[in-house]
Scaffold this motif. Structure first.
Motif, mmCIF file in Angstrom:
data_model
loop_
_atom_site.group_PDB
_atom_site.id
_atom_site.type_symbol
_atom_site.label_atom_id
_atom_site.label_comp_id
_atom_site.label_asym_id
_atom_site.label_seq_id
_atom_site.Cartn_x
_atom_site.Cartn_y
_atom_site.Cartn_z
ATOM 1 N N VAL A 1 14.137 1.143 -2.630
ATOM 2 C CA VAL A 1 13.692 -1.011 -2.548
ATOM 3 C C VAL A 1 13.138 -1.005 -3.852
ATOM 4 O O VAL A 1 12.387 -2.472 -4.288
ATOM 5 C CB VAL A 1 11.896 -0.342 -1.209
ATOM 6 N N LEU A 2 11.848 0.279 -3.844
ATOM 7 C CA LEU A 2 10.871 0.062 -5.693
ATOM 8 C C LEU A 2 12.171 -0.919 -6.439
ATOM 9 O O LEU A 2 11.127 -2.065 -7.316
ATOM 10 C CB LEU A 2 9.814 0.704 -5.626
ATOM 11 N N ASP B 1 1.113 -0.981 0.140
ATOM 12 C CA ASP B 1 0.090 -0.157 0.231
ATOM 13 C C ASP B 1 0.714 1.279 -0.016
ATOM 14 O O ASP B 1 1.995 1.525 0.576
ATOM 15 C CB ASP B 1 -0.861 -0.017 0.924
ATOM 16 N N GLU B 2 0.337 2.176 -1.082
ATOM 17 C CA GLU B 2 1.373 3.719 -0.910
ATOM 18 C C GLU B 2 2.114 3.733 -1.487
ATOM 19 O O GLU B 2 3.539 3.519 -0.862
ATOM 20 C CB GLU B 2 1.534 4.293 0.475
ATOM 21 N N PHE B 3 2.038 2.675 -2.369
ATOM 22 C CA PHE B 3 2.990 2.550 -3.328
ATOM 23 C C PHE B 3 3.888 3.210 -3.129
ATOM 24 O O PHE B 3 5.325 3.069 -3.346
ATOM 25 C CB PHE B 3 2.549 1.631 -4.578
ATOM 26 N N VAL C 1 0.496 -6.429 -5.854
ATOM 27 C CA VAL C 1 -0.814 -5.942 -5.397
ATOM 28 C C VAL C 1 0.088 -4.601 -4.746
ATOM 29 O O VAL C 1 0.559 -4.932 -4.027
ATOM 30 C CB VAL C 1 -1.948 -6.328 -5.165
ATOM 31 N N ALA C 2 -0.289 -3.779 -5.509
ATOM 32 C CA ALA C 2 0.085 -2.125 -5.319
ATOM 33 C C ALA C 2 -0.814 -1.659 -5.578
ATOM 34 O O ALA C 2 -1.802 -1.614 -6.372
ATOM 35 C CB ALA C 2 1.614 -1.761 -6.404
ATOM 36 N N ALA C 3 -1.065 -0.001 -4.286
ATOM 37 C CA ALA C 3 -2.118 0.700 -4.418
ATOM 38 C C ALA C 3 -1.130 2.244 -3.895
ATOM 39 O O ALA C 3 -0.556 1.790 -3.968
ATOM 40 C CB ALA C 3 -2.994 0.227 -3.306
#
Length: 503
Positions: free
Chosen positions: A309-310, A300-302, A340-342
């Motif tokens: 890190v990303l 969450d909060e991608f 799953v990213a948000a």
């Protein structure tokens, strides 16, 4: 060689055996441990001496040298206590050497001789089975290790019990595997009002293990949707359950030796460090990407995650494994997970609402989502916009299929893929198909190719994006029960590529 213990090796979570040798030499009485030990290993001499003293076992008036070989491999942890103690007892001829040589042993010793649980009993049992040896581990680890039926696992409660077992005075029974953990009560998709397109995207993602990006304002239901994804995924197969449990064993997460058939769902906070996400730290332990192996990783909060890190996620997403390289360890862990990213559309979250958007709109949205690099965004097969739900939707009765109904469709699609890839090593789901195999199973007809060419010109598809559309279309066709990939399947797959952030 007198006894053996384990350390993490280089393939998956297999265990590598490390010799523990014991030699007696003249000199002052006491222990000397060599072989790059850490503090916990060095202190083993005090724990072993105290445990033997509690059993009234007198050590000879000689210096005892315990060599942990190979010497250039750093040793960490307290699980060396039991093999060191057994090696010493064999060297001073209290235990028969031939009996000690037939076992792999792990366990921490308390000062009174009790055996204390350590992490990694399950991979240690796998290593013992490969060496055709039995495993001796603390009683609290026996249920976990006993899941490896190919080896005999004995779980004494104390060092005295282990001694009596190896000396044939009181043989221990084989440990029995723990119970299969009862599945948790999962949330139902019917609890979510509206968001039918997002629910459909969840179904497609679950059916083919396609990575999903959701973009929408705060309170639209992104986290609620992600939390319901485990409820539509099929249970772990026995092989997957054992594979997943070995990673959890290394992290000390198996409760009472129970193995779960439910797929893991990990949701780290956006402040998580590189070591927490990818793996590392003391002993190069597995990170969140590996703990989510065969399950779901929800971020969450991608855009709020650190850029480093990303970007590190890019290689694990492609290869299904991560290499943790440290000065004192080099470990490869599996990490085939569904990401799953948000994300909010901008920092304030109200980019699409003129009444609430900040003064920097729309530039703020481009800057905020620009934190996600193009190569990383390219790895999301599905991108959907999750709009805010009107209050009037809460007054309507639940609509759409339940999680159980969707799970049945997902299970049928997964069964089709299992049969399709039965002869394809390393491929389990559509998201893993590539090259000639992908062309064979998802080749569009002439009309479909024309549609793909038009889409490529419009949105500037990369080669990776083109292949990802084919994979998604193949999954949609599987859900539709179609043997061929047709234009409607391609059109829906392209629609998921157009949503959210283009690329």
């Amino acid at each position: 060689m007198v006894a053996k213990t384990y350390t993490v090796a280089f393939e998956g979570v297999e265990a590598r055996l490390v010799e523990v040798q014991c030699a007696l030499s003249h000199g002052m009485p006491g222990f000397a441990i060599v072989g790059l030990p850490d503090k916990a290993v060095s202190e083993a001499r005090e724990r072993v001496r105290a445990a033997l003293g509690a059993l009234a076992i007198a050590l000879p008036m000689k210096k005892i040298t315990v060599n942990l070989s190979p010497a250039d491999l750093p040793k960490e942890g307290s699980h060396f206590d039991l093999p060191i103690a057994l090696a010493v007892l064999a060297a001073i001829e209290i235990l028969p050497r031939e009996e000690v040589e037939t076992v792999v042993s792990i366990g921490e010793l308390a000062l009174d001789g009790r055996l204390i649980a350590v992490a990694g009993a399950l991979p240690a049992a796998m290593a013992a089975a490969e060496e055709e040896r039995a495993l001796i581990c603390p009683k609290s680890c026996g249920a976990e290790a006993a899941w490896v039926a190919a080896t005999s696992v004995f779980a004494p409660a104390t060092l005295n019990d282990a001694i009596r077992h190896l000396s044939q005075k009181a043989p221990l029974p084989r440990a029995r595997p723990g119970e299969v953990a009862a599945p948790e009560t999962l949330r139902d998709l019917r609890d979510i009002k509206g968001q039918e397109r997002a629910k459909r995207a969840l179904e497609v993602a679950a059916a083919g293990r396609h990575h999903l990006m959701m973009i929408g304002p705060p309170g639209a239901g992104k986290s609620m949707l992600a939390a319901r994804l485990p409820g539509i995924l099929p249970p772990l197969s026995p092989a997957e359950a054992l594979e997943t449990s070995m990673i959890q064993s290394l992290s000390g997460l198996l409760a009472e030796g129970g193995i779960s058939r439910q797929r893991p769902f990990r949701e780290p906070h956006h402040t998580a460090s590189m070591a927490a996400m990818i793996g590392g730290g003391r002993g190069a332990r597995p990170g969140e990407v590996s703990l989510a192996h065969n399950g779901v990783l929800f971020m969450d909060e991608f855009p709020e995650y650190p850029r480093a890190v990303l970007e590190t996620l890019r290689q694990p997403l492609e290869t299904g494994e991560v290499v943790v390289a440290r000065a004192n360890a080099h470990v490869r862990y599996p990490c085939r997970f569904l990401l799953v990213a948000a994300a909010n559309p901008c920092r304030c979250g109200h980019l699409g609402d003129a009444a609430q958007a900040c003064s920097r709109a729309p530039n703020c949205g481009a800057e905020y989502l620009g934190r996600i690099s193009g190569p990383l965004m390219d790895r999301f097969d599905l991108r959907i916009e999750v709009p805010a739900v009107s209050l009037s939707a809460f007054e309507t009765p639940p609509a759409g299929d339940s999680s159980a109904t969707v799970a049945q469709r997902v299970a049928r699609a997964r069964a089709v893929q299992a049969a399709r890839f039965a002869q394809a090593p390393g491929v389990r789901v559509n998201a893993e198909a590539e090259g000639a195999l992908l062309e064979e199973i998802a080749a569009p007809d002439a009309e479909g190719r024309a549609l793909m060419m038009r889409a490529a010109e419009r949105i500037g598809l990369t080669a990776r994006g083109y292949h990802r559309i084919l994979r998604v279309a193949r999954t949609i066709a599987d859900l539709d029960g179609s043997e061929a990939v047709r234009v409607p399947h391609l059109a829906e797959a392209i629609g998921y590529r157009l949503s959210g952030v283009a690329g």
